[in-house]
Design an enzyme around this catalytic site. Structure first.
Site, PDB file in Angstrom:
ATOM      1  N   GLY A  13       0.844  -1.195   0.000  1.00  0.00           N
ATOM      2  CA  GLY A  13       0.000   0.000   0.000  1.00  0.00           C
ATOM      3  C   GLY A  13       0.873   1.235   0.000  1.00  0.00           C
ATOM      4  O   GLY A  13       0.720   2.123   0.833  1.00  0.00           O
ATOM      5  N   ILE A  18       1.078   8.050   2.758  1.00  0.00           N
ATOM      6  CA  ILE A  18       1.762   7.508   3.936  1.00  0.00           C
ATOM      7  C   ILE A  18       2.739   6.390   3.537  1.00  0.00           C
ATOM      8  O   ILE A  18       3.909   6.396   3.920  1.00  0.00           O
ATOM      9  CB  ILE A  18       0.725   6.988   4.965  1.00  0.00           C
ATOM     10  CG1 ILE A  18      -0.105   8.170   5.497  1.00  0.00           C
ATOM     11  CG2 ILE A  18       1.422   6.257   6.100  1.00  0.00           C
ATOM     12  CD1 ILE A  18      -1.279   7.756   6.377  1.00  0.00           C
ATOM     13  N   ALA A  64      -2.993  -6.652  -1.617  1.00  0.00           N
ATOM     14  CA  ALA A  64      -2.527  -7.277  -0.372  1.00  0.00           C
ATOM     15  C   ALA A  64      -3.612  -8.092   0.331  1.00  0.00           C
ATOM     16  O   ALA A  64      -3.331  -8.755   1.326  1.00  0.00           O
ATOM     17  CB  ALA A  64      -1.985  -6.200   0.572  1.00  0.00           C
ATOM     18  N   SER A 143      -5.214   2.989  13.023  1.00  0.00           N
ATOM     19  CA  SER A 143      -5.911   4.275  12.993  1.00  0.00           C
ATOM     20  C   SER A 143      -6.510   4.420  14.376  1.00  0.00           C
ATOM     21  O   SER A 143      -6.701   3.420  15.090  1.00  0.00           O
ATOM     22  CB  SER A 143      -7.016   4.233  11.932  1.00  0.00           C
ATOM     23  OG  SER A 143      -8.013   5.197  12.221  1.00  0.00           O
ATOM     24  N   TYR A 156     -15.175   0.314   9.513  1.00  0.00           N
ATOM     25  CA  TYR A 156     -13.764   0.707   9.599  1.00  0.00           C
ATOM     26  C   TYR A 156     -13.198   0.396  10.981  1.00  0.00           C
ATOM     27  O   TYR A 156     -12.109  -0.187  11.109  1.00  0.00           O
ATOM     28  CB  TYR A 156     -13.654   2.206   9.276  1.00  0.00           C
ATOM     29  CG  TYR A 156     -12.242   2.736   9.171  1.00  0.00           C
ATOM     30  CD1 TYR A 156     -11.266   2.079   8.434  1.00  0.00           C
ATOM     31  CD2 TYR A 156     -11.896   3.942   9.786  1.00  0.00           C
ATOM     32  CE1 TYR A 156      -9.983   2.599   8.325  1.00  0.00           C
ATOM     33  CE2 TYR A 156     -10.611   4.470   9.680  1.00  0.00           C
ATOM     34  CZ  TYR A 156      -9.660   3.786   8.957  1.00  0.00           C
ATOM     35  OH  TYR A 156      -8.387   4.301   8.849  1.00  0.00           O
ATOM     36  N   LYS A 160     -10.103  -2.240  11.706  1.00  0.00           N
ATOM     37  CA  LYS A 160      -8.821  -1.811  12.288  1.00  0.00           C
ATOM     38  C   LYS A 160      -8.608  -2.427  13.677  1.00  0.00           C
ATOM     39  O   LYS A 160      -7.483  -2.757  14.048  1.00  0.00           O
ATOM     40  CB  LYS A 160      -8.760  -0.286  12.354  1.00  0.00           C
ATOM     41  CG  LYS A 160      -8.543   0.384  11.005  1.00  0.00           C
ATOM     42  CD  LYS A 160      -7.095   0.238  10.504  1.00  0.00           C
ATOM     43  CE  LYS A 160      -6.850   1.046   9.245  1.00  0.00           C
ATOM     44  NZ  LYS A 160      -5.467   1.028   8.795  1.00  0.00           N
TER      45      LYS A 160
HETATM   46  N1  NAD Z   1      -5.129   9.548   5.960  1.00  0.00           N
HETATM   47  C1  NAD Z   1      -5.486   9.550   7.253  1.00  0.00           C
HETATM   48  O1  NAD Z   1      -5.907  10.584   7.829  1.00  0.00           O
HETATM   49  C2  NAD Z   1      -5.340   8.282   8.036  1.00  0.00           C
HETATM   50  C3  NAD Z   1      -5.651   8.313   9.394  1.00  0.00           C
HETATM   51  C4  NAD Z   1      -5.521   7.148  10.138  1.00  0.00           C
HETATM   52  C5  NAD Z   1      -5.076   5.989   9.520  1.00  0.00           C
HETATM   53  N2  NAD Z   1      -4.793   5.981   8.195  1.00  0.00           N
HETATM   54  C6  NAD Z   1      -4.342   4.720   7.599  1.00  0.00           C
HETATM   55  O2  NAD Z   1      -3.121   4.916   6.912  1.00  0.00           O
HETATM   56  C7  NAD Z   1      -3.050   4.037   5.779  1.00  0.00           C
HETATM   57  C8  NAD Z   1      -2.701   4.818   4.510  1.00  0.00           C
HETATM   58  O3  NAD Z   1      -3.505   5.978   4.394  1.00  0.00           O
HETATM   59  P1  NAD Z   1      -3.283   7.074   3.238  1.00  0.00           P
HETATM   60  O4  NAD Z   1      -3.901   8.326   3.713  1.00  0.00           O
HETATM   61  O5  NAD Z   1      -1.881   7.089   2.767  1.00  0.00           O
HETATM   62  O6  NAD Z   1      -4.250   6.462   2.133  1.00  0.00           O
HETATM   63  P2  NAD Z   1      -4.106   6.425   0.553  1.00  0.00           P
HETATM   64  O7  NAD Z   1      -5.455   5.992   0.050  1.00  0.00           O
HETATM   65  O8  NAD Z   1      -3.538   7.695   0.047  1.00  0.00           O
HETATM   66  O9  NAD Z   1      -3.029   5.278   0.327  1.00  0.00           O
HETATM   67  C9  NAD Z   1      -3.335   3.924   0.472  1.00  0.00           C
HETATM   68  C10 NAD Z   1      -2.567   3.187  -0.594  1.00  0.00           C
HETATM   69  O10 NAD Z   1      -2.857   1.797  -0.435  1.00  0.00           O
HETATM   70  C11 NAD Z   1      -3.210   1.264  -1.705  1.00  0.00           C
HETATM   71  N3  NAD Z   1      -4.106   0.141  -1.466  1.00  0.00           N
HETATM   72  C12 NAD Z   1      -5.394   0.187  -1.072  1.00  0.00           C
HETATM   73  N4  NAD Z   1      -5.883  -1.060  -0.970  1.00  0.00           N
HETATM   74  C13 NAD Z   1      -4.882  -1.896  -1.307  1.00  0.00           C
HETATM   75  C14 NAD Z   1      -4.779  -3.296  -1.405  1.00  0.00           C
HETATM   76  N5  NAD Z   1      -5.811  -4.094  -1.135  1.00  0.00           N
HETATM   77  N6  NAD Z   1      -3.589  -3.844  -1.763  1.00  0.00           N
HETATM   78  C15 NAD Z   1      -2.523  -3.044  -2.049  1.00  0.00           C
HETATM   79  N7  NAD Z   1      -2.571  -1.710  -1.997  1.00  0.00           N
HETATM   80  C16 NAD Z   1      -3.734  -1.137  -1.620  1.00  0.00           C
HETATM   81  C17 NAD Z   1      -3.834   2.417  -2.467  1.00  0.00           C
HETATM   82  O11 NAD Z   1      -3.789   2.238  -3.876  1.00  0.00           O
HETATM   83  C18 NAD Z   1      -3.006   3.601  -1.994  1.00  0.00           C
HETATM   84  O12 NAD Z   1      -1.865   3.816  -2.804  1.00  0.00           O
HETATM   85  C19 NAD Z   1      -4.386   3.306   5.735  1.00  0.00           C
HETATM   86  O13 NAD Z   1      -4.239   2.066   6.381  1.00  0.00           O
HETATM   87  C20 NAD Z   1      -5.309   4.202   6.546  1.00  0.00           C
HETATM   88  O14 NAD Z   1      -6.375   3.479   7.132  1.00  0.00           O
HETATM   89  C21 NAD Z   1      -4.908   7.106   7.447  1.00  0.00           C
END
Ligand code: NAD
Length: 314
Positions: A13, A18, A64, A143, A156, A160
């Site tokens: 991912g 992130i 994944a 999260s 969600y 998590k």
């Molecule tokens: N953005 C926030 O505010 C926030 C807050 C708390 C937790 N998170 C967690 O952080 C992580 C990343 O967040 P982000 O903001 O970078 O999100 P994002 O959507 O920008 O990035 C997620 C990436 O994972 C990839 N992805 C999604 N499903 C997938 C799969 N099944 N297999 C492989 N790749 C996959 C997507 O294509 C994307 O590139 C997530 O787990 C999210 O729950 C984010």
């Protein structure tokens, strides 16, 4: 900058938010990094950035939550770099709906997605570590949803929270092999302000929606004792530490990267007492990408009815 010298990492991912920032920080510390994402173009964007900085990365497309894909990603990593020492996983499906209106297909897919990615990425990378005759470090991104009740978010939070419990138990299953499993918990991230929350923070005419589970960025910011949202780089530093030998006696823990949110007294709102407000925060914050300054400053709020918005190019 050699805390991970001679190590090989996979980030699942790892598009340019992130995951991509974590991949870059791992590479900068000396690891060879496989950048894996369900979107090949997202993985390639991250790899182009890392290689542009002179570090080692390799893109792989894969889902994944699909066993054959994870097995193939791990096999390609071993074929390319010879071993696996570090795995970082954040893949899964986010779905928000009130429980009275929950669609069962959405529920099943969302609730299963994060723990399934957790199981598959842990199982196949651990197998490669065991076959390589060495230990390793596996890190899952959670999260605040894993720790709190959140309105409109049962799918969600369930997903998590399951990943959190999975990771703790995986740490016990794998301790005997010298494989550590830990988690990192971000709260709402700063980069959401430049993407999803853009109108809320920049549009003077913006109206708060009626949705039950909705909280404004202003409300959220005021809840943070340290007075700022975490950036991808904050998560990446925590991940580098857990991935490195500096953490060789640490397993089964969660590191909150949340400006103090989880450990403050719930009814205390620090921002009410120190003048914190979202407009000053935005005006004084730089957009970062891969942990580095990207745009000089946040643009002024756009005039009502204006068409083009520079931030939407991000
Ligand atoms: N953005 C926030 O505010 C926030 C807050 C708390 C937790 N998170 C967690 O952080 C992580 C990343 O967040 P982000 O903001 O970078 O999100 P994002 O959507 O920008 O990035 C997620 C990436 O994972 C990839 N992805 C999604 N499903 C997938 C799969 N099944 N297999 C492989 N790749 C996959 C997507 O294509 C994307 O590139 C997530 O787990 C999210 O729950 C984010």
């Amino acid at each position: 900058m050699d805390r991970l010298a001679n190590k090989v990492a996979i980030v699942f991912g790892a598009g340019p938010n992130i995951g991509g920032t974590i991949a870059y920080f791992l590479a900068r510390e000396g690891a060879s990094v496989v950048v894996s994402d369900i979107s090949l173009s997202a993985a390639e964007e991250t790899v182009d950035f890392i290689r542009g900085k002179g570090f080692t990365a390799h893109p792989v497309r894969g889902n994944a939550t699909v066993e054959a894909d994870v097995r193939a990603i791990v096999a390609e990593t071993v074929a390319t770099f010879g071993r696996v020492d570090i795995a970082v996983n954040m893949a899964g499906r986010v779905h928000f709906a009130h429980l009275l209106e929950m669609d069962m297909a959405d529920w099943n897919e969302s609730v299963l997605s994060f723990p399934t990615a957790g199981l598959l990425t842990t199982r196949y990378t651990a197998q490669a570590m065991i076959e390589g005759g060495h230990g390793g470090s596996i890190i899952h991104l959670l999260s605040t949803a894993a720790h709190f009740g959140e309105a409109d978010a049962t799918a969600y939070t369930s997903s998590k929270a399951a990943l959190l419990s999975f990771a703790r138990s995986a740490a016990m299953d794998l301790a005997h092999y010298g494989i550590r499993v830990n988690t990192v918990t971000p709260c709402s991230m700063e980069h959401q302000l430049w993407t999803l929350m853009r109108d809320e923070v920049l549009d003077p005419e913006w109206q708060r929606p009626e949705r039950l589970g909705f909280y404004s960025r202003e409300d959220y910011l005021k809840m943070l004792p340290l007075g700022r949202f975490p950036r991808a780089s904050d998560l990446a530093w925590a991940t580098v530490f857990l991935a490195s030998d500096e953490a060789e006696i640490i397993t089964g823990i969660d590191i909150p990267v949340d400006a103090g949110l989880r450990h403050k007294y719930p009814t205390w709102t620090p921002g009410d007492h120190n003048g914190t407000n979202i407009r000053d925060f935005v005006a004084n914050t730089r957009i970062t990408r891969f942990g580095e300054p990207h745009e000089k400053l946040i643009p002024e709020p756009r005039p009502v009815g204006a068409g083009s918005d520079p931030i939407s190019q991000e």
